[in-house]
Design a protein around this motif. Sequence first.
Motif, PDB file in Angstrom:
ATOM      1  N   PHE A  73      -3.643   6.596  -0.168  1.00  0.00           N
ATOM      2  CA  PHE A  73      -3.068   7.462   0.853  1.00  0.00           C
ATOM      3  C   PHE A  73      -2.891   6.733   2.167  1.00  0.00           C
ATOM      4  O   PHE A  73      -3.585   5.775   2.462  1.00  0.00           O
ATOM      5  N   HIS A  74      -1.891   7.193   2.917  1.00  0.00           N
ATOM      6  CA  HIS A  74      -1.685   6.736   4.286  1.00  0.00           C
ATOM      7  C   HIS A  74      -1.010   7.867   5.054  1.00  0.00           C
ATOM      8  O   HIS A  74      -0.494   8.805   4.469  1.00  0.00           O
ATOM      9  N   GLN A  75      -1.053   7.750   6.350  1.00  0.00           N
ATOM     10  CA  GLN A  75      -0.452   8.787   7.183  1.00  0.00           C
ATOM     11  C   GLN A  75       0.688   8.198   7.995  1.00  0.00           C
ATOM     12  O   GLN A  75       0.834   6.984   8.082  1.00  0.00           O
ATOM     13  N   HIS A  76       1.498   9.081   8.545  1.00  0.00           N
ATOM     14  CA  HIS A  76       2.563   8.684   9.463  1.00  0.00           C
ATOM     15  C   HIS A  76       2.202   9.275  10.829  1.00  0.00           C
ATOM     16  O   HIS A  76       2.242  10.496  11.002  1.00  0.00           O
ATOM     17  N   PRO A  77       1.813   8.439  11.791  1.00  0.00           N
ATOM     18  CA  PRO A  77       1.424   8.959  13.109  1.00  0.00           C
ATOM     19  C   PRO A  77       2.500   9.797  13.782  1.00  0.00           C
ATOM     20  O   PRO A  77       2.192  10.650  14.610  1.00  0.00           O
ATOM     21  N   SER A  78       3.756   9.596  13.390  1.00  0.00           N
ATOM     22  CA  SER A  78       4.853  10.365  13.990  1.00  0.00           C
ATOM     23  C   SER A  78       4.779  11.845  13.596  1.00  0.00           C
ATOM     24  O   SER A  78       5.402  12.688  14.231  1.00  0.00           O
ATOM     25  N   GLY A  79       4.047  12.139  12.516  1.00  0.00           N
ATOM     26  CA  GLY A  79       3.984  13.512  12.025  1.00  0.00           C
ATOM     27  C   GLY A  79       5.039  13.814  10.979  1.00  0.00           C
ATOM     28  O   GLY A  79       4.982  14.839  10.310  1.00  0.00           O
ATOM     29  N   ASP A  80       6.007  12.929  10.829  1.00  0.00           N
ATOM     30  CA  ASP A  80       7.054  13.099   9.820  1.00  0.00           C
ATOM     31  C   ASP A  80       6.557  12.489   8.513  1.00  0.00           C
ATOM     32  O   ASP A  80       6.446  11.272   8.390  1.00  0.00           O
ATOM     33  N   SER A  81       6.251  13.319   7.537  1.00  0.00           N
ATOM     34  CA  SER A  81       5.671  12.817   6.290  1.00  0.00           C
ATOM     35  C   SER A  81       6.721  12.389   5.261  1.00  0.00           C
ATOM     36  O   SER A  81       6.373  12.058   4.126  1.00  0.00           O
TER      37      SER A  81
END
Length: 111
Positions: A73-81
């Motif tokens: 898993f990883h995230q997108h700091p921009s909030g756009d997944s």
Amino acid sequence: MRSIRSPEDGADIARCFIADDDREVFFVACLNTKNQVVAVHRSHVGSLNSSMVHPREVFKAAIMNNAASIILFHQHPSGDSSPSQEDIHVTRRLVEVERYLELTTRSSDCR
């Protein structure tokens, strides 16, 4: 130990580790044969919108922890997944390596 029974359980684990990070972070959750998390490894830390993911680092955590399966898993700091082209490319590359290593991987989007 916490068991993973659904994609939502995986996303909950991800949120515990990377929900507030301001850069892309790529994690590997290592599971035993009962789908219990035995280790969580911060594999890569990137920039605001990218993370250089190398299969050897991802699967090293699984092998070193004798994992029966893993969740990536990883995230997108921009909030756009929405997955980027690089996300799609890296996922394909990891699946190719996983097939060679004969591991079971699961992908979970953290939204």
